[in-house]
Structures are given as C-alpha cells and as structure tokens.
Design a protein around this motif. Sequence first.
Motif, mmCIF file in Angstrom:
data_model
loop_
_atom_site.group_PDB
_atom_site.id
_atom_site.type_symbol
_atom_site.label_atom_id
_atom_site.label_comp_id
_atom_site.label_asym_id
_atom_site.label_seq_id
_atom_site.Cartn_x
_atom_site.Cartn_y
_atom_site.Cartn_z
ATOM 1 N N MET A 57 0.827 -1.212 0.000
ATOM 2 C CA MET A 57 0.000 0.000 0.000
ATOM 3 C C MET A 57 0.857 1.257 0.000
ATOM 4 N N ARG A 58 1.932 1.243 0.757
ATOM 5 C CA ARG A 58 2.767 2.442 0.875
ATOM 6 C C ARG A 58 3.506 2.757 -0.414
ATOM 7 N N GLN A 59 3.826 1.749 -1.199
ATOM 8 C CA GLN A 59 4.483 2.003 -2.483
ATOM 9 C C GLN A 59 3.568 2.790 -3.409
ATOM 10 N N VAL A 60 2.284 2.523 -3.322
ATOM 11 C CA VAL A 60 1.319 3.212 -4.173
ATOM 12 C C VAL A 60 1.115 4.653 -3.714
ATOM 13 N N THR A 61 1.027 4.851 -2.412
ATOM 14 C CA THR A 61 0.718 6.184 -1.896
ATOM 15 C C THR A 61 1.937 7.075 -1.805
ATOM 16 N N GLY A 62 3.123 6.498 -1.941
ATOM 17 C CA GLY A 62 4.324 7.309 -1.815
ATOM 18 C C GLY A 62 4.545 7.790 -0.399
ATOM 19 N N SER A 63 4.145 6.980 0.597
ATOM 20 C CA SER A 63 4.301 7.373 1.994
ATOM 21 C C SER A 63 5.770 7.373 2.397
ATOM 22 N N PHE A 64 6.097 8.291 3.260
ATOM 23 C CA PHE A 64 7.457 8.425 3.747
ATOM 24 C C PHE A 64 7.508 8.064 5.226
ATOM 25 N N PRO A 65 8.686 7.759 5.759
ATOM 26 C CA PRO A 65 8.801 7.359 7.165
ATOM 27 C C PRO A 65 8.213 8.372 8.150
ATOM 28 N N ASP A 66 8.246 9.667 7.811
ATOM 29 C CA ASP A 66 7.692 10.660 8.730
ATOM 30 C C ASP A 66 6.175 10.771 8.643
ATOM 31 N N GLY A 67 5.546 9.950 7.764
ATOM 32 C CA GLY A 67 4.097 9.896 7.710
ATOM 33 C C GLY A 67 3.452 10.713 6.614
ATOM 34 N N HIS A 68 4.200 11.604 5.937
ATOM 35 C CA HIS A 68 3.547 12.367 4.867
ATOM 36 C C HIS A 68 3.552 11.565 3.574
ATOM 37 N N SER A 69 2.647 11.905 2.688
ATOM 38 C CA SER A 69 2.469 11.167 1.449
ATOM 39 C C SER A 69 2.473 12.113 0.260
ATOM 40 N N ASP A 70 2.776 11.539 -0.899
ATOM 41 C CA ASP A 70 2.845 12.307 -2.140
ATOM 42 C C ASP A 70 1.510 12.430 -2.869
ATOM 43 N N THR A 71 0.590 11.519 -2.648
ATOM 44 C CA THR A 71 -0.584 11.455 -3.501
ATOM 45 C C THR A 71 -1.877 11.662 -2.732
ATOM 46 N N SER A 72 -2.904 12.008 -3.464
ATOM 47 C CA SER A 72 -4.243 12.061 -2.905
ATOM 48 C C SER A 72 -5.089 11.022 -3.629
ATOM 49 N N ALA A 73 -6.283 10.829 -3.162
ATOM 50 C CA ALA A 73 -7.146 9.786 -3.707
ATOM 51 C C ALA A 73 -7.512 10.051 -5.160
ATOM 52 N N GLU A 74 -7.450 8.990 -5.940
ATOM 53 C CA GLU A 74 -7.994 9.058 -7.296
ATOM 54 C C GLU A 74 -9.489 8.769 -7.174
ATOM 55 N N ARG A 75 -10.264 9.367 -8.033
ATOM 56 C CA ARG A 75 -11.695 9.126 -8.009
ATOM 57 C C ARG A 75 -12.039 8.216 -9.175
ATOM 58 N N PHE A 76 -12.454 6.990 -8.853
ATOM 59 C CA PHE A 76 -12.896 6.067 -9.892
ATOM 60 C C PHE A 76 -13.948 5.143 -9.319
ATOM 61 N N ASP A 77 -14.723 4.545 -10.224
ATOM 62 C CA ASP A 77 -15.857 3.723 -9.828
ATOM 63 C C ASP A 77 -15.500 2.238 -9.816
ATOM 64 N N LEU A 78 -16.512 1.424 -9.594
ATOM 65 C CA LEU A 78 -16.338 -0.023 -9.485
ATOM 66 C C LEU A 78 -15.771 -0.625 -10.765
ATOM 67 N N THR A 79 -16.177 -0.123 -11.916
ATOM 68 C CA THR A 79 -15.680 -0.663 -13.188
ATOM 69 C C THR A 79 -14.168 -0.484 -13.301
ATOM 70 N N VAL A 80 -13.689 0.702 -12.985
ATOM 71 C CA VAL A 80 -12.250 0.962 -13.030
ATOM 72 C C VAL A 80 -11.542 0.160 -11.935
ATOM 73 N N PHE A 81 -12.137 0.108 -10.746
ATOM 74 C CA PHE A 81 -11.586 -0.662 -9.628
ATOM 75 C C PHE A 81 -11.373 -2.117 -10.059
ATOM 76 N N ALA A 82 -12.395 -2.728 -10.634
ATOM 77 C CA ALA A 82 -12.306 -4.120 -11.091
ATOM 78 C C ALA A 82 -11.281 -4.275 -12.206
ATOM 79 N N GLY A 83 -11.252 -3.333 -13.128
ATOM 80 C CA GLY A 83 -10.307 -3.404 -14.239
ATOM 81 C C GLY A 83 -8.862 -3.335 -13.782
ATOM 82 N N ARG A 84 -8.587 -2.471 -12.821
ATOM 83 C CA ARG A 84 -7.215 -2.360 -12.312
ATOM 84 C C ARG A 84 -6.804 -3.626 -11.572
ATOM 85 N N ILE A 85 -7.713 -4.162 -10.771
ATOM 86 C CA ILE A 85 -7.400 -5.404 -10.056
ATOM 87 C C ILE A 85 -7.178 -6.537 -11.051
#
Length: 140
Positions: A57-85
């Motif tokens: 999970m952290r590789q995707v979010t770009g989380s750093f040891p101090d707790g801050h992250s590079d990314t915000s949530a992408e907005r997508f629906d179930l179709t995209v969710f299923a397609g990515r999985i």
Amino acid sequence: MQHDEMIGKVQALAQLPDRGSAEQATRAVLETLAERLPSGLADHTAAQLPPTLATTMRQVTGSFPDGHSDTSAERFDLTVFAGRIAGRAATDEDQALREAAAVLEVLDAALTPELTEKVAGALPADIRELLPLGRTVDGD
C-alpha cells in the motif's frame, strides 16, 4: 492478523487454487484500494497490516517514514476498480470482483472497527458494496 493468516483466508474465501494466487490477488486489491483512498487513510490502513502487505500500500501512496504522502485519492468507480485489479492479478473482471470482496472481508477483520468505518466512508457506494454484509456508513 499475520500475513500467512490473511493470505490463507483470502485463498479460502475467493476459492483460489493456491497461496500464490491469493498473494497476487491480495496485493492487487491493496494497491488499487490505496489508489482510491486519501493517502493519509491509506497510510493508516497500511499501518495495521503485516509489514509485507503494508509495503504494497505504501508504495502506491508514496508514503514516507515521517508519515507524509505524495498522492491524494484518485476518483474512480467499481468498473475501473475491477479493471485495475484484473490487470494486476492477471484475471478477468468478474474474478477480480470476487477476489476484491474476499480481500475486503479479510481486511475488515484485520483493521480496527473505527478504521474500517473510515475506509468504507471514503469509498463510493458501488465499491462499498464489496464490503462484508452489514457494513454501512452513517448517513447512507
């Protein structure tokens, strides 16, 4: 919950042929979920997972040891969710949805109830339908 226990439960729930398939499905769902959740929430979720799955999970979010992250949530629906999985797990979208439901059920048991509610609240209704029965969000 330990890594092997989580993978075993995903394998059983999704009726996958082996642990390798369950591992691949779990990682595919967690990566996609991390893309969909606000980065802080994804990081809090990762903190309650075994280290190897937290890293996914952290590789995707770009989380750093101090707790801050590079990314915000992408907005997508179930179709995209299923397609990515499906793309990540090398399967079709119907199987990807079955795998997602299994992983989300195991995740529901692995996380604190408060965090599970926050995750559910951050998801759109169509993806939230994959969560275990009875999981509702205040105001729905």
